[in-house]
Design a protein around this motif. Structure first.
Motif, PDB file in Angstrom:
ATOM      1  N   ARG A 430       0.838  -1.198   0.000  1.00 48.26           N
ATOM      2  CA  ARG A 430       0.000   0.000   0.000  1.00 48.26           C
ATOM      3  C   ARG A 430       0.873   1.249   0.000  1.00 48.26           C
ATOM      4  NH1 ARG A 430      -5.329  -1.377   1.409  1.00 48.26           N
ATOM      5  NH2 ARG A 430      -5.476  -3.457   2.342  1.00 48.26           N
ATOM      6  N   THR A 431       0.386   2.279  -0.675  1.00 49.62           N
ATOM      7  CA  THR A 431       1.039   3.575  -0.673  1.00 49.62           C
ATOM      8  C   THR A 431      -0.005   4.652  -0.407  1.00 49.62           C
ATOM      9  OG1 THR A 431       2.658   2.802  -2.323  1.00 49.62           O
ATOM     10  CG2 THR A 431       2.465   5.179  -2.005  1.00 49.62           C
ATOM     11  N   PHE A 432       0.329   5.557   0.489  1.00 50.54           N
ATOM     12  CA  PHE A 432      -0.547   6.683   0.826  1.00 50.54           C
ATOM     13  C   PHE A 432       0.183   7.990   0.517  1.00 50.54           C
ATOM     14  CE2 PHE A 432      -1.729   3.170   3.518  1.00 50.54           C
ATOM     15  CZ  PHE A 432      -3.113   3.224   3.642  1.00 50.54           C
ATOM     16  N   VAL A 433      -0.526   8.925  -0.100  1.00 52.50           N
ATOM     17  CA  VAL A 433      -0.006  10.276  -0.323  1.00 52.50           C
ATOM     18  C   VAL A 433      -0.883  11.245   0.448  1.00 52.50           C
ATOM     19  CG1 VAL A 433       0.437  12.102  -2.016  1.00 52.50           C
ATOM     20  CG2 VAL A 433       0.934   9.715  -2.584  1.00 52.50           C
ATOM     21  N   ARG A 434      -0.275  11.886   1.448  1.00 55.15           N
ATOM     22  CA  ARG A 434      -1.008  12.767   2.356  1.00 55.15           C
ATOM     23  C   ARG A 434      -2.256  12.084   2.905  1.00 55.15           C
ATOM     24  NH1 ARG A 434      -2.915  16.000  -0.850  1.00 55.15           N
ATOM     25  NH2 ARG A 434      -1.705  15.585  -2.730  1.00 55.15           N
ATOM     26  N   GLY A 435      -2.076  10.833   3.314  1.00 56.49           N
ATOM     27  CA  GLY A 435      -3.136  10.095   3.977  1.00 56.49           C
ATOM     28  C   GLY A 435      -4.150   9.455   3.057  1.00 56.49           C
ATOM     29  N   THR A 436      -4.070   9.705   1.765  1.00 55.04           N
ATOM     30  CA  THR A 436      -4.986   9.106   0.800  1.00 55.04           C
ATOM     31  C   THR A 436      -4.312   7.917   0.137  1.00 55.04           C
ATOM     32  OG1 THR A 436      -6.133  11.183   0.338  1.00 55.04           O
ATOM     33  CG2 THR A 436      -6.250   9.480  -1.355  1.00 55.04           C
ATOM     34  N   GLU A 437      -4.994   6.786   0.146  1.00 54.42           N
ATOM     35  CA  GLU A 437      -4.435   5.582  -0.454  1.00 54.42           C
ATOM     36  C   GLU A 437      -4.420   5.721  -1.970  1.00 54.42           C
ATOM     37  OE1 GLU A 437      -4.952   1.366   1.335  1.00 54.42           O
ATOM     38  OE2 GLU A 437      -6.525   1.607  -0.179  1.00 54.42           O
ATOM     39  N   VAL A 438      -3.243   5.538  -2.569  1.00 56.26           N
ATOM     40  CA  VAL A 438      -3.114   5.660  -4.026  1.00 56.26           C
ATOM     41  C   VAL A 438      -2.695   4.350  -4.680  1.00 56.26           C
ATOM     42  CG1 VAL A 438      -2.635   8.144  -3.944  1.00 56.26           C
ATOM     43  CG2 VAL A 438      -0.732   6.502  -3.833  1.00 56.26           C
ATOM     44  N   TYR A 439      -2.343   3.361  -3.857  1.00 57.48           N
ATOM     45  CA  TYR A 439      -1.990   2.040  -4.376  1.00 57.48           C
ATOM     46  C   TYR A 439      -2.309   1.021  -3.301  1.00 57.48           C
ATOM     47  CZ  TYR A 439       0.809  -1.907  -6.057  1.00 57.48           C
ATOM     48  OH  TYR A 439       1.217  -3.155  -6.475  1.00 57.48           O
ATOM     49  N   ALA A 440      -2.985  -0.071  -3.701  1.00 56.21           N
ATOM     50  CA  ALA A 440      -3.342  -1.106  -2.733  1.00 56.21           C
ATOM     51  C   ALA A 440      -3.458  -2.451  -3.423  1.00 56.21           C
ATOM     52  CB  ALA A 440      -4.667  -0.774  -2.033  1.00 56.21           C
ATOM     53  N   ASP A 441      -2.724  -3.429  -2.890  1.00 50.49           N
ATOM     54  CA  ASP A 441      -2.866  -4.826  -3.305  1.00 50.49           C
ATOM     55  C   ASP A 441      -2.782  -5.008  -4.822  1.00 50.49           C
ATOM     56  OD1 ASP A 441      -3.220  -5.560  -0.617  1.00 50.49           O
ATOM     57  OD2 ASP A 441      -5.354  -5.073  -0.729  1.00 50.49           O
ATOM     58  N   GLY A 442      -1.776  -4.367  -5.423  1.00 44.06           N
ATOM     59  CA  GLY A 442      -1.524  -4.573  -6.837  1.00 44.06           C
ATOM     60  C   GLY A 442      -2.254  -3.642  -7.774  1.00 44.06           C
ATOM     61  N   CYS A 443      -3.038  -2.712  -7.250  1.00 44.84           N
ATOM     62  CA  CYS A 443      -3.814  -1.806  -8.106  1.00 44.84           C
ATOM     63  C   CYS A 443      -3.567  -0.352  -7.719  1.00 44.84           C
ATOM     64  CB  CYS A 443      -5.314  -2.097  -7.989  1.00 44.84           C
ATOM     65  SG  CYS A 443      -5.804  -3.736  -8.569  1.00 44.84           S
ATOM     66  N   VAL A 444      -3.412   0.490  -8.734  1.00 41.96           N
ATOM     67  CA  VAL A 444      -3.350   1.925  -8.485  1.00 41.96           C
ATOM     68  C   VAL A 444      -4.758   2.418  -8.215  1.00 41.96           C
ATOM     69  CG1 VAL A 444      -2.789   4.177  -9.487  1.00 41.96           C
ATOM     70  CG2 VAL A 444      -1.313   2.198  -9.951  1.00 41.96           C
ATOM     71  N   THR A 445      -4.937   3.059  -7.070  1.00 43.28           N
ATOM     72  CA  THR A 445      -6.254   3.515  -6.650  1.00 43.28           C
ATOM     73  C   THR A 445      -6.366   5.034  -6.600  1.00 43.28           C
ATOM     74  OG1 THR A 445      -5.567   3.352  -4.327  1.00 43.28           O
ATOM     75  CG2 THR A 445      -6.670   1.434  -5.282  1.00 43.28           C
ATOM     76  N   GLY A 446      -5.243   5.722  -6.757  1.00 39.08           N
ATOM     77  CA  GLY A 446      -5.251   7.188  -6.703  1.00 39.08           C
ATOM     78  C   GLY A 446      -5.784   7.780  -7.981  1.00 39.08           C
ATOM     79  N   ALA A 447      -6.319   8.995  -7.865  1.00 40.66           N
ATOM     80  CA  ALA A 447      -6.906   9.678  -9.012  1.00 40.66           C
ATOM     81  C   ALA A 447      -5.938  10.714  -9.574  1.00 40.66           C
ATOM     82  CB  ALA A 447      -8.201  10.368  -8.591  1.00 40.66           C
ATOM     83  N   PRO A 448      -5.847  10.828 -10.897  1.00 44.00           N
ATOM     84  CA  PRO A 448      -5.049  11.907 -11.476  1.00 44.00           C
ATOM     85  C   PRO A 448      -5.529  13.253 -10.947  1.00 44.00           C
ATOM     86  CG  PRO A 448      -5.700  10.330 -13.162  1.00 44.00           C
ATOM     87  CD  PRO A 448      -6.442   9.950 -11.920  1.00 44.00           C
ATOM     88  N   GLY A 449      -4.598  14.121 -10.628  1.00 45.07           N
ATOM     89  CA  GLY A 449      -4.937  15.401 -10.040  1.00 45.07           C
ATOM     90  C   GLY A 449      -4.866  15.422  -8.537  1.00 45.07           C
ATOM     91  N   HIS A 450      -4.653  14.257  -7.915  1.00 47.30           N
ATOM     92  CA  HIS A 450      -4.488  14.241  -6.454  1.00 47.30           C
ATOM     93  C   HIS A 450      -3.181  14.892  -6.032  1.00 47.30           C
ATOM     94  CE1 HIS A 450      -4.608  12.985  -2.287  1.00 47.30           C
ATOM     95  NE2 HIS A 450      -3.431  12.409  -2.436  1.00 47.30           N
ATOM     96  N   GLY A 451      -2.157  14.785  -6.859  1.00 47.67           N
ATOM     97  CA  GLY A 451      -0.857  15.321  -6.501  1.00 47.67           C
ATOM     98  C   GLY A 451      -0.862  16.832  -6.371  1.00 47.67           C
ATOM     99  N   ARG A 452       0.004  17.312  -5.484  1.00 44.73           N
ATOM    100  CA  ARG A 452       0.153  18.751  -5.258  1.00 44.73           C
ATOM    101  C   ARG A 452       1.613  19.147  -5.398  1.00 44.73           C
ATOM    102  NH1 ARG A 452      -3.303  19.480   0.368  1.00 44.73           N
ATOM    103  NH2 ARG A 452      -5.361  18.870  -0.440  1.00 44.73           N
TER     104      ARG A 452
END
Length: 454
Positions: A430-452
């Protein structure tokens, strides 16, 4: 009031060591580290029992290829790989079309990140136009970049507008950048020596991957060593903070060690290929797909020594994807192939795998990928550590989950990895960016535009 997130039961890697603790996250930041049994309600609890809980990687050397070369890669696909590889902040590079040489182009490039990046970002513009330097500093850049190289037989990956070779120009630029307090990233390269050395190979008709590898490592890496000596002396003369890319020779590492002892503000990095890809066997087996550069055994041993003793400060991917067609030509015409290799998806896992083998400590890995790049590139207190008040950029990894890297799992547009077939013991879950999960169990779950902008 409950926390937004509690990561429970893991072994948390913090500056200087490891803790058995739970990580609390609120408002996108680390709210605290508490005993696993402590009363601390949270809206979501993630079970990290038996897992490593690590700071997200701050990768200050990433080639997104956007704008201009999106057939190779783009910001979205780069950030997807970052999320999968535990990288939570990326710094892009300026060898684009148009190259990032002015404040206007930089503003347009930042808009592309804002729309597409899943992870946090910044960008290292090319420091080739002096009056643009303060304008770009006002836009929030953390560093500048220049290449001391001209491509032979091709126009990419070092396009016009991004290079600087004259020593007077370099000193003038260092004087200019020093006023901003930003760091100056230099791709070291003695072009005059390289013209002579590679010219001899080409005159003999030697245009293979093996010839290219030997040319760039010729005479114990003289093209790197002389360039680095110049950069270090000019940094001392100007007071400009410098960062050396592509550390790969024993003499260069010794020169940096001496410069640091003398008080020169210098940091340096090692890229994925120098540690995990640059053996002669890799060159023979993978040819153009392994190049970047060949690092002979003694030089690679020096690189590992520099990682362990602190001379080398940062691990950055130098993620540099190219299509198969752009690589295939290199089997017979290597000087016409585009050099560089994709790496952002697998660098952190490979470093963690090295730690599992005892090559580095986990704490040292965290320093190299997160703490030091955050500190030296102006993100101290925000990024790089799992401490209260920092952004909750968090990676959860299973330390004993053997897997094999395959081309089928590659998220890059280029569709291949030089590490296909390599076994790895540590798996990022799992990977979290500022507390939002962006990757979990083999799948990218983050949305484009989440980055700052970081």
């Amino acid at each position: 009031m409950p926390a937004d997130l509690r990561i429970h039961g893991g072994r948390v890697v913090v500056p200087g060591g490891e803790l058995n603790a739970d990580v609390l996250v609120s408002g996108g930041r680390v709210a605290g580290l508490v005993e696993p049994g402590a009363e601390a309600p949270a809206e979501r609890v993630v079970d990290a029992t038996g897992r490593l809980v690590l700071p997200g990687m701050v990768d200050v050397h990433v080639h997104t290829r956007e704008p201009g070369f999106t057939h190779k890669e783009d910001i979205r696909t780069t950030s997807e790989q970052a999320a999968a590889g535990g990288v939570t902040t990326i710094f892009g590079m300026p060898n684009l079309n148009p190259p990032t040489t002015t404040a206007t182009v930089l503003a347009d490039t930042f808009k592309l990140y804002e729309a597409s990046s899943i992870v946090d970002y910044n960008h290292n513009p090319a420091a080739t136009i002096p009056d643009q330097i303060p304008l770009m500093a006002e836009q929030g850049v953390r560093a500048y970049k220049v290449y001391m190289v001209v491509d032979t037989g091709r126009t990419y990956p070092h396009p016009a507008g991004t290079g600087m070779h004259d020593h007077g120009d370099l000193l003038r630029m260092m004087d200019t950048i020093a006023k901003t307090g930003k760091r100056f990233i230099v791709h070291p390269h003695d072009q005059a020596l390289m013209d002579y050395i590679e010219g001899a190979y080409l005159e003999r008709g030697e245009n293979t991957p093996q010839a290219y590898a030997r040319a760039y490592a010729e005479r114990q890496g003289v093209i790197w060593d002389t360039a680095i000596d110049v950069v270090l002396r000019l940094a001392e003369a100007s007071g400009c903070p410098v960062h050396l890319a592509h550390m790969q020779t024993r003499r260069s590492i010794e020169a940096v060690r001496r410069a640091k002892a003398a008080g020169v503000d210098v940091t340096c990095e090692v890229n994925h290929w120098a540690l995990f890809l640059a053996t002669w066997d890799d060159v023979e087996r993978l040819g153009p797909y392994a190049l970047s550069y060949w690092v002979p055994d003694d030089a690679r041993a020096a690189v590992w020594e520099g990682l362990r003793d602190g001379t080398i400060d940062v691990c950055s991917s130098d993620h540099a994807p190219h299509t198969r067609d752009e690589k295939e030509i290199g089997w017979t015409r290597m000087w016409s192939a585009h050099t560089g290799t994709p790496g952002i998806q697998y660098y952190y896992p490979l470093l963690l795998d090295a730690a599992a083998r005892g090559d580095l400590t986990l704490a040292r890995v965290a320093e190299l990928v997160a703490e030091v790049p955050a500190r030296e590139f102006g993100l101290a207190g925000r990024k790089g550590a799992l401490l209260p008040g920092h952004d909750a950029d968090i990676v959860i990894a299973d330390p004993d989950s053997p897997w094999t890297i395959t081309d089928a799992d590659v998220l890059s547009r280029c569709g291949w990895t030089p590490y296909a077939g390599r076994d790895c013991r540590v798996r990022i879950e799992r990977t979290f960016v500022r507390g939002t999960e962006v990757y979990a169990d083999g799948c990218v779950t983050g949305a484009p535009g989440h980055g700052r902008l970081a």
